[in-house]
Design an enzyme around this catalytic site. Structure first.
Site, mmCIF file in Angstrom:
data_model
loop_
_atom_site.group_PDB
_atom_site.id
_atom_site.type_symbol
_atom_site.label_atom_id
_atom_site.label_comp_id
_atom_site.label_asym_id
_atom_site.label_seq_id
_atom_site.Cartn_x
_atom_site.Cartn_y
_atom_site.Cartn_z
ATOM 1 N N ASP A 20 4.330 6.407 -3.534
ATOM 2 C CA ASP A 20 4.115 6.763 -4.944
ATOM 3 C C ASP A 20 5.385 6.704 -5.789
ATOM 4 O OD1 ASP A 20 1.470 7.245 -4.225
ATOM 5 O OD2 ASP A 20 1.854 9.364 -3.812
ATOM 6 N N LYS B 38 5.704 1.724 -7.318
ATOM 7 C CA LYS B 38 5.757 0.313 -6.865
ATOM 8 C C LYS B 38 4.821 -0.565 -7.694
ATOM 9 C CE LYS B 38 4.508 1.706 -2.733
ATOM 10 N NZ LYS B 38 4.595 3.150 -2.919
ATOM 11 N N GLY B 39 3.599 -0.055 -7.957
ATOM 12 C CA GLY B 39 2.598 -0.843 -8.687
ATOM 13 C C GLY B 39 3.137 -1.308 -10.023
ATOM 14 N N HIS C 148 -1.833 2.199 -6.376
ATOM 15 C CA HIS C 148 -0.751 1.658 -7.212
ATOM 16 C C HIS C 148 -1.217 1.622 -8.666
ATOM 17 C CE1 HIS C 148 1.163 -0.495 -3.497
ATOM 18 N NE2 HIS C 148 1.051 0.808 -3.355
ATOM 19 N N THR C 149 -0.568 2.426 -9.503
ATOM 20 C CA THR C 149 -1.017 2.595 -10.893
ATOM 21 C C THR C 149 -0.331 1.600 -11.822
ATOM 22 O OG1 THR C 149 -1.097 4.932 -10.371
ATOM 23 C CG2 THR C 149 -1.406 4.334 -12.693
ATOM 24 N N ARG D 285 -7.194 -3.418 20.650
ATOM 25 C CA ARG D 285 -7.892 -4.718 20.813
ATOM 26 C C ARG D 285 -9.414 -4.600 20.721
ATOM 27 N NH1 ARG D 285 -4.335 -5.879 26.047
ATOM 28 N NH2 ARG D 285 -5.057 -3.753 26.319
ATOM 29 N N GLN E 50 2.823 2.398 0.623
ATOM 30 C CA GLN E 50 3.397 3.629 1.186
ATOM 31 C C GLN E 50 4.924 3.627 0.974
ATOM 32 O OE1 GLN E 50 0.818 1.984 3.515
ATOM 33 N NE2 GLN E 50 -0.396 3.087 2.021
ATOM 34 N N THR F 234 2.143 7.368 8.083
ATOM 35 C CA THR F 234 0.925 6.566 8.087
ATOM 36 C C THR F 234 0.922 5.732 9.374
ATOM 37 O OG1 THR F 234 -0.497 5.124 6.760
ATOM 38 C CG2 THR F 234 1.868 4.603 6.749
ATOM 39 N N THR G 65 -4.676 8.088 -5.228
ATOM 40 C CA THR G 65 -5.823 7.782 -4.379
ATOM 41 C C THR G 65 -6.714 9.001 -4.187
ATOM 42 O OG1 THR G 65 -4.666 6.011 -3.245
ATOM 43 C CG2 THR G 65 -6.486 7.003 -2.040
ATOM 44 N N THR G 66 -6.101 10.160 -3.911
ATOM 45 C CA THR G 66 -6.910 11.330 -3.556
ATOM 46 C C THR G 66 -6.904 12.417 -4.628
ATOM 47 O OG1 THR G 66 -5.005 12.328 -2.474
ATOM 48 C CG2 THR G 66 -6.467 11.007 -1.073
ATOM 49 N N LEU H 54 12.905 8.262 -14.408
ATOM 50 C CA LEU H 54 14.126 8.949 -14.851
ATOM 51 C C LEU H 54 13.809 9.830 -16.062
ATOM 52 C CD1 LEU H 54 17.165 9.105 -14.180
ATOM 53 C CD2 LEU H 54 17.569 7.360 -15.914
ATOM 54 N N SER I 137 13.423 2.711 -14.592
ATOM 55 C CA SER I 137 12.139 2.817 -15.283
ATOM 56 C C SER I 137 12.116 4.123 -16.066
ATOM 57 C CB SER I 137 11.028 2.765 -14.235
ATOM 58 O OG SER I 137 9.790 3.007 -14.832
#
Ligand code: GDP
Ligand code: IMO
Ligand code: MG
Length: 420
Positions: free
Chosen positions: A14, A17-18, A42-43, A142, A223, A238, A299-300, A331, A409
């Protein structure tokens, strides 16, 4: 030849990245996801509309960008089709823009069920409850159903029966919950495949063609480094390798490793779920970061735990990902803080310990205190527009990690970016 770029999260996910992948997509012709699944959120704000992408690469908003899902991604067809529908309903066409590897392992509703039953039982990790762990387990064991299995109904039927049997035994004996019906699982898979089959293809060949024609590729990590199954805060991680170095395996294109690596880090730290977090704040500063940063999972919807920037962890991430540069996000969230802290070491019983300490949950952070800037940086476009205290924070990050900060950003929108 323009170099390709791998973009990874350097904290516990979080990091923004998006938004950064969306920004960079204007400069690349291809964007490829290489690990994780629909645990990612990813927002992106596009024309004032909010999108949260889980499986679809964040380059999808540009017509010239080809989007790829490599075989390292665990694929839920339910989630994929829902996401495609949501995006198309908002007026974005996916026509000819998305290709998914036929070698992806599938995540079925039975995996999500097992994840939920385990999380409700004991030793919860605080997962996204999407079934990511069980689906990766199947891949390694497998017994996964692969996307290419959908092409052969006979093979598919047998694999579904075996898999459902395997899980029904656990559901029955350990969890005393309702069993799954193999016939139903089979027909649902076929029906989903009918809608999704046009997206499958050979991702390795396509990436190779793009690369050999001299185009650069953007690889989108999901992630974050500290959630990596090998190098993160195990077992509170994860189930995939989130590091930039997993790009070769996950994308299926070996030359992907010859890329620059951009690490994304928030100007503070957040974490969702359980596990050690040395700089976590339980005071007003923590809730202030959470409020201003709107720190709720994409996501949640779970509240994210918040704390100061952890430079020890960031240096560890820089090393493991071989970062060539850093992007510091959010920032602006620190605008109103009179004093800021950054963690420059950990101690247990007065002794310095590294990030990878087995006893990280006991580690006490040692802080360096910096002056805040007490003004809005929202309008800043260049590094020199930033107040001197904000510049100082960036310089401290660079000095500690030995990685240049190339991008800052200062808001959620595509244009809220400062180049260095
Ligand atoms: P990801 O999983 O790394 O893509 O990050 P998420 O989308 O889960 O969470 C990042 C959140 O921060 C999203 O709500 C973004 O819109 C928002 N965001 C990203 N960059 C900035 C920024 O620089 N400032 C602010 N205020 N919000 C940002
Ligand atoms: P993006 O890509 C933040 C966390 C979960 C949990 C742990 C294991 O949006 O940054 P899992 O469902 O993967 O088995 O859960 O990992 N987690 C994330 N935290 N951002 C993410 O993705 C995450 N994906 C998984 O909260 O602690
Ligand atoms: Mg996210």
């Amino acid at each position: 030849m323009k170099k390709s770029l791998i973009l990874v999260g350097t904290q516990w996910g979080d990091e923004g990245k998006g938004k950064i992948v969306d920004y960079f997509s204007s400069k690349y012709n291809a964007v490829c996801r290489f690990q994780g699944g629909h645990n990612a959120g990813h927002t992106i704000y596009q024309d004032k509309k909010k999108f949260v992408l889980h499986l679809i690469p964040s380059g999808i908003f540009y017509d010239h960008v080809q989007c790829f899902i490599g075989q390292g991604v665990i694929l839920s067809l339910d989630s994929l089709l829902k996401e495609i529908q949501e995006i198309e309903e908002k007026g974005i066409s996916l026509h000819g823009k998305l290709k998914i590897s036929r070698y992806c392992s599938l995540l079925l509703p039975i995996h999500a069920k097992i994840d939920q039953l385990r999380e409700d039982n004991k030793n919860a990790i605080g997962t996204t409850r999407r079934g990511i762990g069980p689906a990766y387990e199947d891949k390694t064991a497998r017994r996964s159903i692969k996307a290419f299995d959908l092409e052969n109904e006979e093979v598919l039927k047998k694999k579904v029966i075996d898999l459902v049997d395997y899980y029904n035994y656990q559901i029955n004996t350990i969890h005393k919950a309702e069993e799954f019906d193999a016939d139903l699982v089979f027909t649902e898979l076929l029906s989903n495949y009918e809608k999704a089959s046009k997206y499958f293809g050979d991702v390795t060949d396509s990436l190779e063609d793009i690369y050999e024609s001299g185009e650069a590729i953007l690889y989108e990590g999901a992630q974050g480094t500290l959630l990596d199954v090998d190098y993160g805060t195990y077992p509170y991680v994860t189930s995939s390798n989130t590091l930039a170095t997993s790009v070769g395996i996950g994308s299926g294109f070996p030359k992907s490793i010859f890329s620059d690596v951009l690490g994304v880090a928030k100007a503070y730290t957040t974490r969702v779920g359980e596990g050690p977090f040395p700089t976590e704040l339980f005071c007003q500063d923590g809730s202030k970061i959470a409020d201003i940063g709107n720190e709720y999972g994409a996501t949640t919807g779970r509240p994210r735990r918040c704390g100061w920037l952890d430079l020890v962890a960031l240096k560890y991430s820089a090393k493991l990902n071989n970062l060539t540069s850093l992007c510091i996000t959010k920032l602006d969230v620190l605008d109103s803080f009179k004093k800021l802290k950054v963690c420059v070491g950990y101690e247990i019983d007065g002794k310095e310990v590294p990030f990878k300490s087995r006893l990280l949950h006991q580690a006490k952070p040692k802080y360096k205190t910096l002056n805040g800037w007490s003004s809005s940086i929202k309008e800043a476009k260049n590094f020199n527009d930033l107040p001197k205290e904000a510049k100082k924070l960036i310089e401290v990050i660079e000095q500690f990690t030995n990685v240049p900060v190339s991008l800052i950003s200062n808001g959620p929108n595509r244009d809220d970016l400062i180049h260095r």
